[in-house]
Enzyme design. Structure first.
Site, PDB file in Angstrom:
ATOM      1  N   PRO A 175       0.775  -1.240   0.000  1.00 20.25           N
ATOM      2  CA  PRO A 175       0.000   0.000   0.000  1.00 20.25           C
ATOM      3  C   PRO A 175       0.810   1.297   0.000  1.00 20.25           C
ATOM      4  O   PRO A 175       0.228   2.365  -0.155  1.00 20.25           O
ATOM      5  CB  PRO A 175      -0.826  -0.106   1.282  1.00 20.25           C
ATOM      6  CG  PRO A 175      -0.037  -1.004   2.166  1.00 20.25           C
ATOM      7  CD  PRO A 175       0.638  -1.993   1.259  1.00 20.25           C
ATOM      8  N   ASP A 198       4.827   2.566 -11.255  1.00 22.58           N
ATOM      9  CA  ASP A 198       3.590   3.347 -11.184  1.00 22.58           C
ATOM     10  C   ASP A 198       3.678   4.418 -10.109  1.00 22.58           C
ATOM     11  O   ASP A 198       4.499   4.340  -9.210  1.00 22.58           O
ATOM     12  CB  ASP A 198       2.433   2.428 -10.753  1.00 22.58           C
ATOM     13  CG  ASP A 198       1.772   1.772 -11.930  1.00 22.58           C
ATOM     14  OD1 ASP A 198       2.264   1.930 -13.046  1.00 22.58           O
ATOM     15  OD2 ASP A 198       0.754   1.096 -11.695  1.00 22.58           O
ATOM     16  N   LYS A 220       0.551   7.372 -13.894  1.00 21.20           N
ATOM     17  CA  LYS A 220      -0.705   7.746 -14.543  1.00 21.20           C
ATOM     18  C   LYS A 220      -1.436   8.703 -13.624  1.00 21.20           C
ATOM     19  O   LYS A 220      -2.259   8.297 -12.827  1.00 21.20           O
ATOM     20  CB  LYS A 220      -1.549   6.503 -14.817  1.00 21.20           C
ATOM     21  CG  LYS A 220      -0.954   5.602 -15.869  1.00 21.20           C
ATOM     22  CD  LYS A 220      -1.870   4.433 -16.127  1.00 21.20           C
ATOM     23  CE  LYS A 220      -1.135   3.130 -15.922  1.00 21.20           C
ATOM     24  NZ  LYS A 220      -1.971   1.965 -16.008  1.00 21.20           N
ATOM     25  N   GLY A 251       1.564  -0.487  -7.097  1.00 18.89           N
ATOM     26  CA  GLY A 251       1.043  -0.408  -5.738  1.00 18.89           C
ATOM     27  C   GLY A 251       0.127  -1.589  -5.443  1.00 18.89           C
ATOM     28  O   GLY A 251      -0.487  -2.159  -6.344  1.00 18.89           O
ATOM     29  N   GLY A 252       0.052  -1.953  -4.178  1.00 21.86           N
ATOM     30  CA  GLY A 252      -0.865  -3.017  -3.757  1.00 21.86           C
ATOM     31  C   GLY A 252      -0.509  -4.330  -4.410  1.00 21.86           C
ATOM     32  O   GLY A 252       0.641  -4.749  -4.392  1.00 21.86           O
ATOM     33  N   ASP A 253      -1.511  -4.972  -4.993  1.00 19.60           N
ATOM     34  CA  ASP A 253      -1.321  -6.230  -5.702  1.00 19.60           C
ATOM     35  C   ASP A 253      -1.585  -5.996  -7.190  1.00 19.60           C
ATOM     36  O   ASP A 253      -2.524  -5.269  -7.542  1.00 19.60           O
ATOM     37  CB  ASP A 253      -2.294  -7.279  -5.143  1.00 19.60           C
ATOM     38  CG  ASP A 253      -2.073  -8.629  -5.789  1.00 19.60           C
ATOM     39  OD1 ASP A 253      -1.299  -9.418  -5.223  1.00 19.60           O
ATOM     40  OD2 ASP A 253      -2.647  -8.890  -6.869  1.00 19.60           O
ATOM     41  N   GLY A 364      -3.216   5.790   2.906  1.00 16.39           N
ATOM     42  CA  GLY A 364      -2.972   4.779   3.932  1.00 16.39           C
ATOM     43  C   GLY A 364      -1.529   4.315   3.951  1.00 16.39           C
ATOM     44  O   GLY A 364      -0.916   4.145   2.908  1.00 16.39           O
TER      45      GLY A 364
HETATM   46  N1  SAH Z   1      -3.468  -2.607  -7.219  1.00 10.19           N
HETATM   47  C1  SAH Z   1      -3.775  -1.715  -6.113  1.00 10.19           C
HETATM   48  C2  SAH Z   1      -4.970  -0.835  -6.424  1.00 10.19           C
HETATM   49  C3  SAH Z   1      -4.816   0.045  -7.620  1.00 10.19           C
HETATM   50  S1  SAH Z   1      -6.235   1.029  -7.938  1.00 10.19           S
HETATM   51  C4  SAH Z   1      -4.014  -2.525  -4.853  1.00 10.19           C
HETATM   52  O1  SAH Z   1      -4.046  -3.756  -4.890  1.00 10.19           O
HETATM   53  O2  SAH Z   1      -4.112  -1.924  -3.785  1.00 10.19           O
HETATM   54  C5  SAH Z   1      -5.866   2.503  -7.056  1.00 10.19           C
HETATM   55  C6  SAH Z   1      -6.758   2.667  -5.846  1.00 10.19           C
HETATM   56  O3  SAH Z   1      -6.262   1.865  -4.776  1.00 10.19           O
HETATM   57  C7  SAH Z   1      -6.804   4.055  -5.292  1.00 10.19           C
HETATM   58  O4  SAH Z   1      -7.723   4.847  -5.976  1.00 10.19           O
HETATM   59  C8  SAH Z   1      -7.250   3.806  -3.871  1.00 10.19           C
HETATM   60  O5  SAH Z   1      -8.622   3.542  -3.805  1.00 10.19           O
HETATM   61  C9  SAH Z   1      -6.534   2.507  -3.552  1.00 10.19           C
HETATM   62  N2  SAH Z   1      -5.262   2.713  -2.847  1.00 10.19           N
HETATM   63  C10 SAH Z   1      -4.065   2.203  -3.178  1.00 10.19           C
HETATM   64  N3  SAH Z   1      -3.128   2.546  -2.293  1.00 10.19           N
HETATM   65  C11 SAH Z   1      -3.734   3.274  -1.348  1.00 10.19           C
HETATM   66  C12 SAH Z   1      -3.307   3.908  -0.156  1.00 10.19           C
HETATM   67  N4  SAH Z   1      -2.043   3.842   0.259  1.00 10.19           N
HETATM   68  N5  SAH Z   1      -4.214   4.572   0.589  1.00 10.19           N
HETATM   69  C13 SAH Z   1      -5.507   4.646   0.200  1.00 10.19           C
HETATM   70  N6  SAH Z   1      -5.960   4.052  -0.904  1.00 10.19           N
HETATM   71  C14 SAH Z   1      -5.105   3.384  -1.688  1.00 10.19           C
END
Ligand code: SAH
Length: 407
Positions: A175, A198, A220, A251-253, A364
């Protein structure tokens, strides 16, 4: 330094070979999984065992009784792990008479074999032994092992021998907090020749890249400068075909609203080897770090993750918002800041209570993290000054985390 405890290190190949463990307490609990992992035929002798050891009983032979002379018959290795020095001494003496190496939990100085601090990294096993018997030795050995392992993992040592092949690795970075990437993800990042990153990928980690690494920013920005997905696909394939190790860093997965699978398909079509390393996804980890559980016993039996990037009623929408409005559990919205008012309206129209607790967690796990607490009825008003990225959590779990706000 006394040379009494200087050992001759070997690696025992125990697959299919009997190893007798006497005692089923906390030391056994730590030793047995490693023996099973290398395929040893473990025979455990102990009248009582810890719950964790009991959980392993289908993977070993358990004699539920006290040790008796002769139990070491057929063993290639033995471990005397009871908390009774007299029993351990008897096990040792049977081992001695059979010329069988044996380790001992209560007093290692009396053993004929010492257990090292062990760790593995790809094709390397690291085993560290002390050469004295001071009480600090086990901690020191474990510490040295950890240092060597982390150096192997981040490529500080051993990198020159790596046999990694060119190709693309999709790395989910978590995150945002640089500590929340996986060990495998960090390793892949540090071994990359090219990193295609990204905006939401944890930026601080990019500072650790070696100077020669090519960094391609495919940020983006919402409604701003952007790189098309086709262009991203083209770049990762082109660099990999040129023999480089490419990390696609997100970010994230990668597979949760990350378009990762489109990149997998593009690589496959081009004959480029592609692998995926999962990341902590934000709809779970962002609320979690902000102190909100997406599930809680007796409160919800579901959590539903929805992208809000297209508003209800839009011809391209794939979401049945009426059905969402009838859900009673946790609803997590991503990419929903702009459309939150329209989404709240649709969910309310389908019958969800306007008093339903809502938390909006912005940025977050990052330095600017903040949480806005509101309700479904007030979401449209309270989201007005929120900027992405944000996660919207709708449901009673928000009240579980903040009982005073929703009393
Ligand atoms: N692949 C990512 C999501 C990409 S879409 C995942 O698995 O988390 C991007 C969205 O993810 C943002 O609009 C928000 O809703 C959320 N997001 C990702 N990182 C975040 C963070 N640190 N804090 C809050 N929302 C986050």
């Amino acid at each position: 330094m006394s040379s009494d405890y200087v050992t001759y290190p070997v690696g025992l190949r125990l697959a299919g070979r009997r190893v007798v463990v006497v005692g089923g307490g906390h030391v056994a609990q730590r030793r047995i999984p490693a023996l099973l992992a290398v395929g040893a035929e473990v025979v455990l002798v102990s009248p009582e065992v810890t719950a964790a050891v009991e959980g392993l009983q289908h993977e070993l032979t358990w004699h539920r009784r006290r040790y008796a002379e002769g139990d070491l018959d057929g063993a290639w290795y033995a471990l005397a792990l009871t908390d009774d020095a007299a029993v351990n001494a008897r096990v040792m003496s049977e081992a001695e008479s059979r010329q069988l190496f044996c380790s001992r939990a209560d007093d290692a100085t009396l053993a004929t074999a010492f257990t090292p601090a062990v760790g593995r990294h790809e094709e390397i096993t690291v085993a560290v032994l002390g050469t004295t018997m001071s009480a600090r030795d086990p901690h020191r050995s474990a510490h040295v092992r950890d240092l060597v392992l982390s150096a192997l993992q981040d490529g500080t040592i051993g990198d020159e021998y790596l046999t990694t092949t060119p190709g693309v690795v999709l790395v989910g970075g978590g995150p945002g907090d640089p500590d929340l990437i996986t060990v495998a993800g960090r390793r892949a990042l540090m071994q990359a020749d090219v990193v295609v990153a990204d905006r939401l990928a944890p930026r601080e980690l990019l500072g650790d890249l070696a100077p020669g690494v090519e960094l391609i920013d495919v940020t983006k920005l919402p409604r701003g400068r952007s790189t098309s997905q086709d262009e991203i696909n083209r770049v990762i394939v082109e660099r990999a075909l040129a023999g480089r190790r490419v990390v696609r860093f997100k970010g994230g997965d990668s597979f949760v609203f990350g378009r990762g699978y489109e990149e997998v398909i593009a690589c496959r079509e081009a004959g480029v080897p592609v692998t995926v390393i999962p990341g902590l996804t934000s709809p779970v980890s962002v609320p979690e770090v902000a102190g909100i559980p997406v599930t809680h016993r007796g409160v919800t039996h579901e959590f539903t993750v929805i992208s809000g990037h297209i508003p209800p009623g839009h011809p391209d929408s794939l979401v049945d918002w009426d059905a969402v409005g009838r859900l009673r559990g946790t609803v997590v919205l991503m990419m929903a800041v702009e459309n939150a008012p329209a989404i709240a309206e649709a969910i309310l129209a389908a019958g969800r209570d306007p008093a339903t607790p809502v938390a909006v967690v912005c940025e977050g796990t990052m330095p600017g993290e903040r949480t806005v607490l509101t309700t479904l009825g007030d979401l449209a008003r309270d989201v007005a000054d929120v900027r992405p990225p944000a996660i919207v959590v709708i449901g009673e779990v928000v009240a579980v985390a903040h009982p005073q706000r929703y009393a």
